[in-house]
Design a protein around this motif. Structure first.
Motif, short mmCIF file in Angstrom:
data_model
loop_
_atom_site.label_atom_id
_atom_site.label_comp_id
_atom_site.label_asym_id
_atom_site.label_seq_id
_atom_site.Cartn_x
_atom_site.Cartn_y
_atom_site.Cartn_z
N SER A 199 88.71 40.53 2.83
CA SER A 199 88.42 41.38 1.67
C SER A 199 88.09 40.53 0.46
CB SER A 199 89.62 42.26 1.33
OG SER A 199 89.91 43.12 2.39
N LEU A 202 84.67 38.92 0.81
CA LEU A 202 83.59 39.90 0.59
C LEU A 202 83.50 40.27 -0.89
CD1 LEU A 202 84.21 42.12 3.74
CD2 LEU A 202 82.13 40.80 3.28
N GLU A 203 84.65 40.35 -1.51
CA GLU A 203 84.72 40.65 -2.95
C GLU A 203 83.96 39.60 -3.75
OE1 GLU A 203 85.85 43.23 -5.89
OE2 GLU A 203 86.22 43.46 -3.73
N LYS A 206 80.43 40.29 -3.83
CA LYS A 206 80.17 41.41 -4.73
C LYS A 206 80.04 40.89 -6.17
CE LYS A 206 82.56 45.73 -5.20
NZ LYS A 206 83.65 46.52 -4.61
N ALA B 151 80.30 46.32 2.88
CA ALA B 151 81.37 45.78 3.73
C ALA B 151 82.63 45.55 2.90
CB ALA B 151 80.92 44.47 4.38
N SER B 152 82.43 45.08 1.68
CA SER B 152 83.58 44.83 0.80
C SER B 152 84.33 46.14 0.51
CB SER B 152 83.08 44.17 -0.48
OG SER B 152 83.95 44.42 -1.54
N GLU B 153 83.57 47.23 0.36
CA GLU B 153 84.22 48.54 0.14
C GLU B 153 84.90 49.02 1.42
OE1 GLU B 153 80.78 49.56 -3.14
OE2 GLU B 153 80.73 50.54 -1.17
N ALA B 155 86.17 47.24 3.78
CA ALA B 155 87.34 46.42 4.12
C ALA B 155 88.64 47.07 3.67
CB ALA B 155 87.20 45.02 3.54
#
Lengths: 210, 210
Positions: A199, A202-203, A206, B151-153, B155
């Motif tokens: 997470s 991936l953040e 973002k 994908a980040s959301e 997760a």
């Protein structure tokens, strides 16, 4: 995936073949050991920290008081129990540990260690259980009847276990137990750390750190 | 052990390799199919009840109202959804059914079908996900960035799944998913009938029917 070891507790009816299944599991795969503690005297050749941790009654009772045992019981005037520390050390090192404990002890472990995986080994049906007990050829009909009555009482707790593993074919049973334990490492509840990490990574994308 | 089929729902990040994993699972093992319903017109060669159940908007909306879909969504003016009846029929026949559904749909299935097994497929880390999306070579950097943001959301919902399956090696991943599903048949929560039966048989011994 989760690198911490899985604590598995195996129970089952007397005559279900637990002993043989446990022996095969420990022979075939790389499981961590659990060493029980006892207040009985060591027999010839038994070494402290190998067969058992041999303790005085005072020491054992202070461990009970300080909640240092997963479970314990008194049997023919001696204490027997499972020290937490040794098991926890192995789990931290990533070793999967299997304990064979009767039902009341297994439920005590689960109470104190929520992540424990509880497996119940059973023959495919009661008739087969009776047959196996008779075929052992070591017990009187009265003893066999007592064991079956005990099994009937134990059956009430099968719902408390995570999995019911049928021991019909030894090889298949041993393999299945090992698979269940391996897959347990992929349970989401045991991978909070992994989920957090991916997470965060991936953040970062973002936030534009591409 | 439980003879009823297991309903498995597979989700995962775009780029995790879900499609290939699903194809291999259906090729290698004997899973029951799920057929989606849609209001879009059949394309040439598509047969009703094979690729999709092709429905009118009226029929689809009446299925929504009567709670006959596990999940549904509207996409580019057409409805898409998973009819319960067809899946439930296969589960009753003892077929394991796998659905590939995105997260919101998967959670809707779980709400309505508590016994559903939820699997989330992920690459070993976010960097690898990015690499796979780039290596596809079919998408612009902007699209890839959008997928990573999504994908980040997504997760955030990984905790809602039963298992997190890392797709690092395709063969191992497919095998692991099949094992998890097979072992699901041994969950005690899915074997209430078996527990009841063996309890009754043992109870009979207790009453002296030896």
């Amino acid at each position: 995936m989760s690198k911490k070891g899985i604590l598995t507790v195996v129970s089952g009816f007397s005559g279900a073949g637990k002993g043989t299944v446990m022996k095969e599991l420990l022979n075939q795969f790389d499981y961590g050991l659990s060493i029980s503690a006892t207040t009985r005297a060591p027999r010839q050749g038994e070494i402290d920290g190998k067969e058992y941790f041999f303790l005085t009654r005072d020491k054992f009772e202070s461990m009970i008081e300080q909640n240092q045992l997963f479970e314990w019981a008194e049997y023919v005037g001696n204490y027997y129990g499972t020290p937490k520390k040794y098991v926890e050390e192995q789990l931290e090192l990533g070793k999967n540990v299997i304990l064979e404990i009767e039902i009341q002890g297994a439920l005590k472990v689960k109470e104190q260690f929520e992540d424990a995986l509880l497996l119940f080994i059973t023959p495919p049906n009661a008739e087969e259980l009776k047959k196996r007990l008779i075929n052992r050829g070591t017990e009187t009909i009265e003893t066999i009847q007592k064991r079956l009555i005990r099994a009937s009482e134990e059956a009430e707790y099968m719902n408390c276990y995570d999995y019911i593993v049928v021991n019909d074919d030894l090889k298949a049973c041993v393999e299945q137990i090992n698979q269940i334990i391996m897959n347990e490492h992929s349970k989401s509840s045991k991978n909070k750390e992994f989920i957090k990490e991916i997470s965060n990574e991936l953040e970062a994308f973002k936030r534009g750190e591409f």
